[in-house]
Design an enzyme around this catalytic site. Sequence first.
Site, mmCIF file in Angstrom:
data_model
loop_
_atom_site.group_PDB
_atom_site.id
_atom_site.type_symbol
_atom_site.label_atom_id
_atom_site.label_comp_id
_atom_site.label_asym_id
_atom_site.label_seq_id
_atom_site.Cartn_x
_atom_site.Cartn_y
_atom_site.Cartn_z
ATOM 1 N N HIS A 137 25.936 23.378 39.572
ATOM 2 C CA HIS A 137 25.842 22.301 38.582
ATOM 3 C C HIS A 137 24.997 22.828 37.418
ATOM 4 O O HIS A 137 24.151 23.706 37.615
ATOM 5 C CB HIS A 137 25.132 21.120 39.267
ATOM 6 C CG HIS A 137 25.064 19.858 38.468
ATOM 7 N ND1 HIS A 137 24.171 19.680 37.441
ATOM 8 C CD2 HIS A 137 25.761 18.696 38.563
ATOM 9 C CE1 HIS A 137 24.324 18.464 36.945
ATOM 10 N NE2 HIS A 137 25.283 17.847 37.599
ATOM 11 N N ASP A 213 19.695 23.582 45.745
ATOM 12 C CA ASP A 213 20.008 22.326 45.059
ATOM 13 C C ASP A 213 20.700 21.440 46.100
ATOM 14 O O ASP A 213 21.863 21.662 46.436
ATOM 15 C CB ASP A 213 20.923 22.609 43.868
ATOM 16 C CG ASP A 213 21.461 21.331 43.227
ATOM 17 O OD1 ASP A 213 21.219 20.232 43.758
ATOM 18 O OD2 ASP A 213 22.130 21.443 42.178
ATOM 19 N N GLN A 216 23.694 16.976 46.600
ATOM 20 C CA GLN A 216 24.868 16.442 47.300
ATOM 21 C C GLN A 216 24.742 16.591 48.811
ATOM 22 O O GLN A 216 25.671 16.269 49.540
ATOM 23 C CB GLN A 216 26.140 17.180 46.825
ATOM 24 C CG GLN A 216 26.402 17.107 45.339
ATOM 25 C CD GLN A 216 26.824 15.725 44.875
ATOM 26 O OE1 GLN A 216 27.185 14.875 45.684
ATOM 27 N NE2 GLN A 216 26.766 15.487 43.580
ATOM 28 N N LYS A 239 21.458 9.229 44.320
ATOM 29 C CA LYS A 239 22.672 9.611 45.042
ATOM 30 C C LYS A 239 22.562 9.265 46.528
ATOM 31 O O LYS A 239 23.487 9.513 47.300
ATOM 32 C CB LYS A 239 22.932 11.119 44.885
ATOM 33 C CG LYS A 239 23.304 11.553 43.465
ATOM 34 C CD LYS A 239 23.775 12.977 43.459
ATOM 35 C CE LYS A 239 23.684 13.645 42.102
ATOM 36 N NZ LYS A 239 24.614 13.112 41.091
ATOM 37 N N CYS A 380 29.706 18.440 35.012
ATOM 38 C CA CYS A 380 28.527 19.269 34.727
ATOM 39 C C CYS A 380 28.602 20.612 35.452
ATOM 40 O O CYS A 380 27.593 21.098 35.976
ATOM 41 C CB CYS A 380 27.234 18.538 35.091
ATOM 42 S SG CYS A 380 26.972 17.052 34.144
#
Lengths: 422, 167
Positions: A137, A213, A216, A239, A380
């Site tokens: 991302h 990261d 998600q 999220k 993104c």
Amino acid sequence: MAAVDHDRAAQVGAQPLDVKAIRSDFPILDVEVNGRRLVYLDSASSSQKPRQVLDAMTRYYETTHANVHRGVYAIAEEATRQFEEARAKLARLVNARSAREIVFTKNVTEAINLVAHSWGRRNLTAGDAVLLTEMEHHANLVPWLMLAEERGIELRYIRLTADGQLDLSDLDRLVDGVKLVGVTCMSNVLGTINPVAELAEAAHSAGALFLADAAQYVPHLATDIQQLGCDFLGFTGHKMLGPTGIGCLWAREDLLEEMPPFLGGGEMISDVRLDGFLPADVPWKFEAGTPPIAEAIGLGAAVDYLTGLGMDAVRRHEVELTSYALCKLAADHPDLVIYGPADPASRGGVISLALGDIHAHDLSQVLDTAGVCVRAGHHCAKPLMRHLGVTATARASFYVYNDESDVDALSEALAEARKFFG
Amino acid sequence: MPGLEDLYREIILDHYRNPRNRGELECPPAHRYEGFNPLCGDEIVLYLDVRDEKVVDLKIAGQGCSISQSSASMMSSAVKGKTLDEARALLRAFKAMMSIHEARLDAEDRELGANGQGADGEEAPPMGDLEALQGVVKFPVRIKCATLAWNTLAQGLDGANGSAGPS
């Protein structure tokens, strides 16, 4: 590998989610859009919030709002207690060794900027290398591109295989001599779940630190940072059923101790003179200014909600729903292109798709008239879109409140779109 | 609630399926301008050949959604063969049609041309096919799609202005 372990746990241990009961906790799911029931398939962008989270924030404002870490009066102490309790909940969620390893940030973008700015500027100089991947991302690309521009550091990239997995065939050469490896745990476009533990081990063997990261990942899979072997890991509240404006950087405490402050101001100091300052202890030295208190408390309530469902049950639900969606969509629409891995066990509940030559924006416009919310665009992740050879895709993503009827609604709306543009 | 047919008028779909003036021009004599919509990744490449204050030829390349591509196609048909002043008047009229968030249509324009007239008080030029894009206004997110080609044209007209000397 961690992802495989989680899937095994999900298969054997977890009870199925009671989606009907879950849906009744989300007031927004009663809203009608264009006269149709809301079919919300954009949780990878931002999830909806259960009443429990909204109530926790309202209750805080109605009963105990005051600034934290300052007032010596009852409601200020209670506000501080609830704020720090939220930090402890996040620490337990990812199996951190201590709540001191949790730094509140605005989101993952800010968490990675914190690492690039503070750790990066302290430890990277011209010629040093950072290894990233082609599926990152922008949040895990641009901070490093900025540092490359400023410092002349070298950026290397792990490329992708044809089916949207990281191509690790050349990993030994790529990782040799780098100072940091930064990888997304799960692609926000393809749903690919990356072998984080394996990559972290490769990074450490090469003498590099490992940044994950997990934007998600943490919302969808049981996360154990000790098992994954990360040094830095960012995730975000909105999220994972929490509010916007609150996320966190988890980092090893010894790293945080050595890192200089990020933003300067109130809250992050232990002493200030006219000729200098002494920063506060970790994690507060990275939290300048009044923090988003209600948001932190709301995120704590979201963690409670997810823990109540059980993260293994959440994962099992999403694997099953993704399996159903991949079969159903392929059967109903032979001309539909679905990007990313074909095996539901190696991916998350994120499905990027293209229908014929209908542009993603036009597709999502037609879906909207059926009340179906999907994301359309480059997500993104422009370098990844270039790899796929597209400018945009439409993306449907699932969470705990979605079920097969949402997939059916998506499939019907896709048929409408084909009729309109066919 | 506005329906899909407000947005996707038949003439728009026609320009999308059969784009006019698609292709490239040799540079020079033409100039090349790029426009991007960072929201969705749409891109327009405009080749503009201006001689004697006139748009002698123009071509459109790039890719995007039906609204951005049909707007580009219609723009190319409307502007080809026009003088720079006429092209600027069309640009102003198109932006006025998309008005809502186009604050660039500054106070000056509003004072002078509140009644569908341009900044100089001239009659608004006939819009032809472009009228079909009026429906986009009901879908605020898509206004950027419709204006992409026109913002790219604005760059081109500014460029042509620069090379045309003092005026």
